[in-house]
Design a protein around this motif. Structure first.
Motif, PDB file in Angstrom:
ATOM      1  N   GLN A  97       4.016  18.662  -3.479  1.00  0.00           N
ATOM      2  CA  GLN A  97       3.293  17.576  -4.132  1.00  0.00           C
ATOM      3  C   GLN A  97       2.328  16.901  -3.167  1.00  0.00           C
ATOM      4  OE1 GLN A  97       3.075  16.388  -7.377  1.00  0.00           O
ATOM      5  NE2 GLN A  97       4.058  18.355  -7.748  1.00  0.00           N
ATOM      6  N   ALA A  98       2.776  16.649  -1.951  1.00  0.00           N
ATOM      7  CA  ALA A  98       1.902  16.020  -0.956  1.00  0.00           C
ATOM      8  C   ALA A  98       0.680  16.900  -0.694  1.00  0.00           C
ATOM      9  CB  ALA A  98       2.665  15.760   0.335  1.00  0.00           C
ATOM     10  N   ARG A  99       0.915  18.183  -0.505  1.00  0.00           N
ATOM     11  CA  ARG A  99      -0.200  19.103  -0.243  1.00  0.00           C
ATOM     12  C   ARG A  99      -1.127  19.200  -1.447  1.00  0.00           C
ATOM     13  NH1 ARG A  99       3.562  23.420   2.825  1.00  0.00           N
ATOM     14  NH2 ARG A  99       3.585  22.348   4.833  1.00  0.00           N
ATOM     15  N   HIS A 100      -0.534  19.260  -2.634  1.00  0.00           N
ATOM     16  CA  HIS A 100      -1.317  19.335  -3.873  1.00  0.00           C
ATOM     17  C   HIS A 100      -2.214  18.101  -4.034  1.00  0.00           C
ATOM     18  CE1 HIS A 100      -2.335  20.210  -8.025  1.00  0.00           C
ATOM     19  NE2 HIS A 100      -1.917  19.006  -8.366  1.00  0.00           N
ATOM     20  N   LYS A 101      -1.714  16.963  -3.590  1.00  0.00           N
ATOM     21  CA  LYS A 101      -2.478  15.718  -3.698  1.00  0.00           C
ATOM     22  C   LYS A 101      -3.422  15.526  -2.514  1.00  0.00           C
ATOM     23  CE  LYS A 101      -0.234  14.353  -7.422  1.00  0.00           C
ATOM     24  NZ  LYS A 101      -0.842  14.299  -8.727  1.00  0.00           N
ATOM     25  N   GLY A 102      -3.452  16.498  -1.588  1.00  0.00           N
ATOM     26  CA  GLY A 102      -4.373  16.453  -0.467  1.00  0.00           C
ATOM     27  C   GLY A 102      -3.872  15.683   0.736  1.00  0.00           C
ATOM     28  N   HIS A 103      -2.568  15.497   0.851  1.00  0.00           N
ATOM     29  CA  HIS A 103      -1.995  14.746   1.966  1.00  0.00           C
ATOM     30  C   HIS A 103      -1.281  15.694   2.922  1.00  0.00           C
ATOM     31  CE1 HIS A 103      -1.879  11.528  -1.328  1.00  0.00           C
ATOM     32  NE2 HIS A 103      -2.958  11.361  -0.618  1.00  0.00           N
ATOM     33  N   GLN A 105       1.145  14.546   5.039  1.00  0.00           N
ATOM     34  CA  GLN A 105       2.513  14.077   5.220  1.00  0.00           C
ATOM     35  C   GLN A 105       3.142  13.733   3.879  1.00  0.00           C
ATOM     36  OE1 GLN A 105       2.473  10.716   7.979  1.00  0.00           O
ATOM     37  NE2 GLN A 105       3.710  11.975   9.338  1.00  0.00           N
ATOM     38  N   VAL A 106       4.432  13.970   3.800  1.00  0.00           N
ATOM     39  CA  VAL A 106       5.205  13.567   2.632  1.00  0.00           C
ATOM     40  C   VAL A 106       5.535  12.097   2.804  1.00  0.00           C
ATOM     41  CG1 VAL A 106       7.400  13.842   1.427  1.00  0.00           C
ATOM     42  CG2 VAL A 106       6.196  15.850   2.307  1.00  0.00           C
ATOM     43  N   ASP A 107       5.272  11.322   1.772  1.00  0.00           N
ATOM     44  CA  ASP A 107       5.620   9.913   1.806  1.00  0.00           C
ATOM     45  C   ASP A 107       6.556   9.594   0.652  1.00  0.00           C
ATOM     46  OD1 ASP A 107       5.510   7.457   3.088  1.00  0.00           O
ATOM     47  OD2 ASP A 107       3.337   7.555   3.270  1.00  0.00           O
ATOM     48  N   THR A 108       6.963   8.359   0.551  1.00  0.00           N
ATOM     49  CA  THR A 108       7.968   7.994  -0.444  1.00  0.00           C
ATOM     50  C   THR A 108       7.498   8.288  -1.863  1.00  0.00           C
ATOM     51  OG1 THR A 108       7.273   5.663  -0.632  1.00  0.00           O
ATOM     52  CG2 THR A 108       8.907   6.218   1.078  1.00  0.00           C
ATOM     53  N   ILE A 109       6.222   8.112  -2.119  1.00  0.00           N
ATOM     54  CA  ILE A 109       5.707   8.349  -3.475  1.00  0.00           C
ATOM     55  C   ILE A 109       5.818   9.831  -3.845  1.00  0.00           C
ATOM     56  CG2 ILE A 109       3.253   8.688  -2.935  1.00  0.00           C
ATOM     57  CD1 ILE A 109       4.653   6.445  -5.754  1.00  0.00           C
ATOM     58  N   HIS A 110       5.651  10.717  -2.863  1.00  0.00           N
ATOM     59  CA  HIS A 110       5.803  12.154  -3.108  1.00  0.00           C
ATOM     60  C   HIS A 110       7.261  12.506  -3.393  1.00  0.00           C
ATOM     61  CE1 HIS A 110       2.210  11.930  -0.335  1.00  0.00           C
ATOM     62  NE2 HIS A 110       1.698  12.369  -1.473  1.00  0.00           N
ATOM     63  N   LEU A 111       8.177  11.841  -2.674  1.00  0.00           N
ATOM     64  CA  LEU A 111       9.603  12.054  -2.932  1.00  0.00           C
ATOM     65  C   LEU A 111       9.969  11.605  -4.345  1.00  0.00           C
ATOM     66  CD1 LEU A 111      11.146  10.966   0.475  1.00  0.00           C
ATOM     67  CD2 LEU A 111      11.411  13.206  -0.602  1.00  0.00           C
ATOM     68  N   LEU A 112       9.447  10.447  -4.756  1.00  0.00           N
ATOM     69  CA  LEU A 112       9.719   9.961  -6.110  1.00  0.00           C
ATOM     70  C   LEU A 112       9.159  10.923  -7.140  1.00  0.00           C
ATOM     71  CD1 LEU A 112      10.729   7.867  -8.135  1.00  0.00           C
ATOM     72  CD2 LEU A 112       8.558   6.633  -7.803  1.00  0.00           C
ATOM     73  N   LEU A 113       7.947  11.350  -6.944  1.00  0.00           N
ATOM     74  CA  LEU A 113       7.322  12.283  -7.876  1.00  0.00           C
ATOM     75  C   LEU A 113       8.129  13.580  -7.967  1.00  0.00           C
ATOM     76  CD1 LEU A 113       4.922  12.556  -9.747  1.00  0.00           C
ATOM     77  CD2 LEU A 113       3.562  13.338  -7.815  1.00  0.00           C
ATOM     78  N   ALA A 139       4.164   9.138 -14.406  1.00  0.00           N
ATOM     79  CA  ALA A 139       2.705   9.046 -14.513  1.00  0.00           C
ATOM     80  C   ALA A 139       2.146   8.072 -13.477  1.00  0.00           C
ATOM     81  CB  ALA A 139       2.317   8.601 -15.929  1.00  0.00           C
ATOM     82  N   GLN A 140       2.814   6.956 -13.279  1.00  0.00           N
ATOM     83  CA  GLN A 140       2.370   5.972 -12.294  1.00  0.00           C
ATOM     84  C   GLN A 140       2.447   6.552 -10.881  1.00  0.00           C
ATOM     85  OE1 GLN A 140       4.513   2.260 -12.503  1.00  0.00           O
ATOM     86  NE2 GLN A 140       3.105   1.211 -11.145  1.00  0.00           N
ATOM     87  N   ALA A 141       3.529   7.239 -10.562  1.00  0.00           N
ATOM     88  CA  ALA A 141       3.684   7.853  -9.241  1.00  0.00           C
ATOM     89  C   ALA A 141       2.605   8.913  -9.014  1.00  0.00           C
ATOM     90  CB  ALA A 141       5.075   8.454  -9.090  1.00  0.00           C
ATOM     91  N   SER A 142       2.329   9.716 -10.017  1.00  0.00           N
ATOM     92  CA  SER A 142       1.310  10.752  -9.904  1.00  0.00           C
ATOM     93  C   SER A 142      -0.069  10.135  -9.677  1.00  0.00           C
ATOM     94  CB  SER A 142       1.302  11.622 -11.160  1.00  0.00           C
ATOM     95  OG  SER A 142       0.337  12.633 -11.042  1.00  0.00           O
ATOM     96  N   HIS A 143      -0.350   9.074 -10.399  1.00  0.00           N
ATOM     97  CA  HIS A 143      -1.638   8.381 -10.254  1.00  0.00           C
ATOM     98  C   HIS A 143      -1.795   7.823  -8.841  1.00  0.00           C
ATOM     99  CE1 HIS A 143      -5.115   5.972 -11.409  1.00  0.00           C
ATOM    100  NE2 HIS A 143      -4.534   4.958 -10.796  1.00  0.00           N
ATOM    101  N   ILE A 144      -0.772   7.148  -8.360  1.00  0.00           N
ATOM    102  CA  ILE A 144      -0.822   6.560  -7.016  1.00  0.00           C
ATOM    103  C   ILE A 144      -0.979   7.659  -5.961  1.00  0.00           C
ATOM    104  CG2 ILE A 144       0.547   5.356  -5.257  1.00  0.00           C
ATOM    105  CD1 ILE A 144       1.706   3.699  -7.660  1.00  0.00           C
ATOM    106  N   ALA A 145      -0.221   8.731  -6.092  1.00  0.00           N
ATOM    107  CA  ALA A 145      -0.288   9.825  -5.118  1.00  0.00           C
ATOM    108  C   ALA A 145      -1.651  10.516  -5.147  1.00  0.00           C
ATOM    109  CB  ALA A 145       0.819  10.837  -5.379  1.00  0.00           C
ATOM    110  N   SER A 146      -2.304  10.513  -6.281  1.00  0.00           N
ATOM    111  CA  SER A 146      -3.599  11.181  -6.408  1.00  0.00           C
ATOM    112  C   SER A 146      -4.737  10.385  -5.787  1.00  0.00           C
ATOM    113  CB  SER A 146      -3.936  11.401  -7.885  1.00  0.00           C
ATOM    114  OG  SER A 146      -3.063  12.336  -8.450  1.00  0.00           O
TER     115      SER A 146
END
Length: 151
Positions: A97-103, A105-113, A139-146
């Protein structure tokens, strides 16, 4: 695997381990990761969960009700807690998820997602039992991570 995790994400994993030990469990499951996310209050995931009405105390109580209390840990068993297959899958999915979102590092929002996308039913039950909407949180987590990189 955890080398790509931010400091906050590492704290979540360590908190999940402590929660498992506190409950006397000999494993770290997805429910413990959820508790770890709630404990890392500075993380964006905790803020999303809190704003959705997910409470740490209630989640702990429900975890104990659903999973029970273990017989406790001693010696090597406590230091060698292993992730369940589902928890391991969540950690792997958080990296994707982190890589897909262009990050990087994995952060807490990626873990939640990852918890909400790839988890067993335990986590969704813990959230829904508190009256929160899992789809809305996802949906909120995905939006924030994006759109931003948060802890």
């Amino acid at each position: 695997m955890l080398e790509s995790f931010s400091d906050a994400a590492h704290k979540v994993v360590m908190a999940a381990q402590q929660e498992a030990k506190h409950l006397g469990h000999k494993y770290i499951g997805t429910e413990h990761i959820l508790l770890g996310l709630l404990l890392e209050e500075t993380g964006m995931a905790a803020k999303v969960l809190d704003s959705s009405g997910v409470d740490l105390g209630a989640a702990r109580e429900q975890t104990e009700n659903l999973s029970g209390r273990g017989g406790g840990c001693s010696g090597l068993i406590c230091t060698e807690l292993r992730f369940t297959a589902d928890a391991k899958s969540v950690l792997e999915l958080s990296i994707k998820q982190a890589r897909h979102k262009g990050h990087h590092q994995v952060d807490t929002i990626h873990l939640l997602l990852a918890l909400l996308l790839g988890s067993d039913r335990m986590v969704t039950r813990l959230i829904e039992n508190q009256g929160a909407d899992v789809n809305k949180i996802r949906a909120q987590a995905s939006h924030i991570a994006s759109y931003a990189y948060h802890t």
